[in-house]
Design a protein around this motif. Sequence first.
Motif, short mmCIF file in Angstrom:
data_model
loop_
_atom_site.label_atom_id
_atom_site.label_comp_id
_atom_site.label_asym_id
_atom_site.label_seq_id
_atom_site.Cartn_x
_atom_site.Cartn_y
_atom_site.Cartn_z
N ALA A 146 -1.71 -17.12 -12.68
CA ALA A 146 -2.35 -16.28 -12.91
C ALA A 146 -1.66 -15.14 -11.51
CB ALA A 146 -3.88 -16.12 -11.95
N ALA A 147 -1.28 -16.43 -10.15
CA ALA A 147 -0.79 -14.73 -9.67
C ALA A 147 0.82 -14.21 -10.09
CB ALA A 147 -0.11 -16.33 -8.28
N VAL A 148 1.56 -14.96 -10.62
CA VAL A 148 2.38 -15.04 -11.30
C VAL A 148 2.55 -13.38 -11.59
CG1 VAL A 148 4.85 -14.95 -12.55
CG2 VAL A 148 3.87 -16.86 -10.90
N MET A 149 1.69 -13.58 -13.24
CA MET A 149 1.51 -12.43 -13.99
C MET A 149 0.71 -11.44 -13.32
SD MET A 149 0.15 -14.33 -17.00
CE MET A 149 -0.30 -13.24 -18.38
N ALA A 150 -0.13 -11.67 -12.20
CA ALA A 150 -0.40 -10.15 -11.68
C ALA A 150 0.37 -9.73 -10.49
CB ALA A 150 -1.82 -10.87 -10.44
N GLU A 151 1.58 -10.33 -10.36
CA GLU A 151 2.04 -9.73 -9.19
C GLU A 151 3.52 -8.70 -9.93
OE1 GLU A 151 6.38 -11.65 -6.73
OE2 GLU A 151 5.30 -12.95 -8.17
N ASN A 152 3.62 -9.41 -11.66
CA ASN A 152 4.17 -8.05 -12.05
C ASN A 152 3.64 -7.47 -13.78
OD1 ASN A 152 6.92 -9.70 -11.83
ND2 ASN A 152 6.25 -11.08 -11.76
N GLY A 153 2.21 -7.11 -13.14
CA GLY A 153 1.85 -6.71 -14.13
C GLY A 153 1.85 -7.24 -15.70
N VAL A 154 1.65 -8.63 -16.21
CA VAL A 154 1.74 -9.29 -16.89
C VAL A 154 0.06 -9.47 -17.57
CG1 VAL A 154 2.98 -10.70 -18.44
CG2 VAL A 154 4.33 -10.00 -17.13
N GLY A 155 -0.01 -8.80 -18.77
CA GLY A 155 -1.79 -9.52 -19.46
C GLY A 155 -2.66 -8.96 -18.27
N THR A 156 -2.76 -8.71 -17.42
CA THR A 156 -3.22 -7.57 -16.50
C THR A 156 -2.86 -6.34 -15.30
OG1 THR A 156 -4.50 -7.75 -14.12
CG2 THR A 156 -2.91 -9.13 -15.01
N PRO A 157 -3.68 -5.79 -15.08
CA PRO A 157 -2.92 -4.28 -14.38
C PRO A 157 -1.51 -5.34 -12.88
CG PRO A 157 -4.90 -3.60 -15.18
CD PRO A 157 -4.93 -5.42 -15.38
N ASP A 159 -1.41 -5.85 -9.44
CA ASP A 159 -2.06 -5.53 -8.47
C ASP A 159 -1.80 -6.83 -6.99
OD1 ASP A 159 -4.52 -5.78 -6.39
OD2 ASP A 159 -5.48 -5.06 -8.36
N ILE A 160 -1.21 -6.65 -6.55
CA ILE A 160 -0.06 -7.59 -5.30
C ILE A 160 -1.14 -8.19 -4.31
CG2 ILE A 160 0.19 -5.74 -3.58
CD1 ILE A 160 2.20 -8.59 -4.50
N ARG A 161 -2.32 -7.54 -4.65
CA ARG A 161 -3.34 -7.99 -3.65
C ARG A 161 -4.03 -9.81 -4.30
NH1 ARG A 161 -8.30 -5.46 -3.63
NH2 ARG A 161 -7.46 -4.43 -5.48
N ILE A 162 -4.37 -9.04 -5.56
CA ILE A 162 -4.87 -10.15 -6.67
C ILE A 162 -3.51 -11.35 -6.29
CG2 ILE A 162 -4.98 -11.07 -8.49
CD1 ILE A 162 -6.58 -8.92 -8.74
N ALA A 163 -2.18 -11.06 -6.81
CA ALA A 163 -0.93 -11.59 -6.18
C ALA A 163 -1.57 -12.84 -5.32
CB ALA A 163 -0.05 -11.12 -7.00
N ARG A 164 -1.16 -11.53 -4.14
CA ARG A 164 -1.26 -12.70 -2.84
C ARG A 164 -2.45 -13.35 -2.31
NH1 ARG A 164 -1.22 -7.93 0.13
NH2 ARG A 164 1.14 -7.52 -0.09
N ALA A 165 -3.06 -13.56 -2.80
CA ALA A 165 -4.70 -13.81 -3.04
C ALA A 165 -4.32 -15.41 -3.78
CB ALA A 165 -5.80 -13.01 -3.43
N MET A 166 -4.28 -15.12 -4.89
CA MET A 166 -3.98 -16.30 -5.54
C MET A 166 -2.60 -16.87 -5.04
SD MET A 166 -5.98 -16.67 -7.83
CE MET A 166 -5.99 -17.29 -9.36
N TYR A 167 -1.43 -16.64 -4.91
CA TYR A 167 -0.27 -17.49 -4.59
C TYR A 167 -1.11 -18.73 -3.34
CZ TYR A 167 3.35 -15.03 -6.75
OH TYR A 167 3.84 -15.02 -7.88
N ARG A 168 -1.54 -17.60 -2.22
CA ARG A 168 -2.18 -18.45 -1.25
C ARG A 168 -2.78 -19.48 -1.22
NH1 ARG A 168 -2.37 -18.31 4.84
NH2 ARG A 168 -1.56 -16.49 4.84
N ASP A 169 -4.11 -19.00 -2.11
CA ASP A 169 -4.73 -19.86 -2.50
C ASP A 169 -4.30 -21.15 -3.56
OD1 ASP A 169 -7.51 -21.31 -3.40
OD2 ASP A 169 -7.54 -19.98 -4.95
N ALA A 170 -3.11 -20.60 -4.15
CA ALA A 170 -2.48 -21.92 -4.65
C ALA A 170 -1.09 -22.88 -3.31
CB ALA A 170 -1.27 -21.61 -6.04
N ALA A 171 -1.55 -22.10 -2.24
CA ALA A 171 -0.32 -23.01 -1.27
C ALA A 171 -1.35 -23.84 -0.89
CB ALA A 171 -0.03 -22.12 -0.79
N GLU A 172 -2.86 -23.04 0.14
CA GLU A 172 -2.99 -24.08 0.70
C GLU A 172 -4.46 -25.19 -0.28
OE1 GLU A 172 -6.32 -20.85 2.04
OE2 GLU A 172 -4.62 -20.36 3.49
#
Length: 284
Positions: A146-157, A159-172
């Motif tokens: 989901a983070a990759v898709m949000a970062e690149n606008g694939v399937g969803t507008p 949104d780097i905020r969403i991407a960053r939050a999802m990457y952090r969620d996955a990292a944590e």
Amino acid sequence: MKPTRTSFAVIAASALLAASGAQAAPLGPKRASDAYWEARESAALSVMANAGENVLQSLLSAADAGDVEAMNLLGVLYVLGVQVASDYSKALHWFQQAIDGGSVSAMHNLAQLYLFGIGVPRDYSNAFHWFQRSAAYGSVHGMYSAAVMAENGVGTPRDIRIARAMYRDAAESGFAPAMVWLSDELARGADKRDLVEAYAWLQIASQSELAVELRIVVLAKMEDLGSRLGPDRRNDARARATHIVTTMKARAPRPSAPDVRAPTPSSPETSRRALLMRVSAVQP
């Protein structure tokens, strides 16, 4: 639908689910699709070879009795054509039955079908929807996808905020590729620059089980950052890594997935609104 007690054959076949962790680094679309399902095929063939002739019937019986992971595994077998003729309509049936019963693994598998157009028309919006749904119930692969898709606008507008939050969620949640992304982000300073924390995330990733290629990347990045930090700040980074790991271990467990239904046309946007609400809660 309440899952029943899983039979021995289903426990044996559940080794298929371990293949979910086989892909550690992002690949191109065709290679990613091949790697995802080839990992499951290898696991499926191994399981079937060692579990005897009755495993398929045991899975069917368990699925009929309400075991959602048996349903999910049947979906995997019908995608791969292992022990059964490949049949995408039956795969979809079993994945959706499993999702109705709350299987997070089936949500992720369904997302993969939509992402690569396997047995269904390619639909990035529904792929994002199901990745996000699986992420909400603790799937680190769903979080990262989901983070990759949000970062690149694939399937969803985009949104780097969403991407960053999802990457952090996955990292944590312990997913090493997301730790590497987060380290790069902290080193670049796109949101905030913190070389100590960037090194700390690489330190944690280096202690994870990594594919050889990703381990080389992590070690090279640690060499580069370490030379920029110097001995004292490297020690600070190691202490920060210890603190992060302690915090990760104290994270509250995710709720179990409730019964859900196949997506409606409005579901992807509904998922996006739900995800936006979650971003504020996980922003660092």
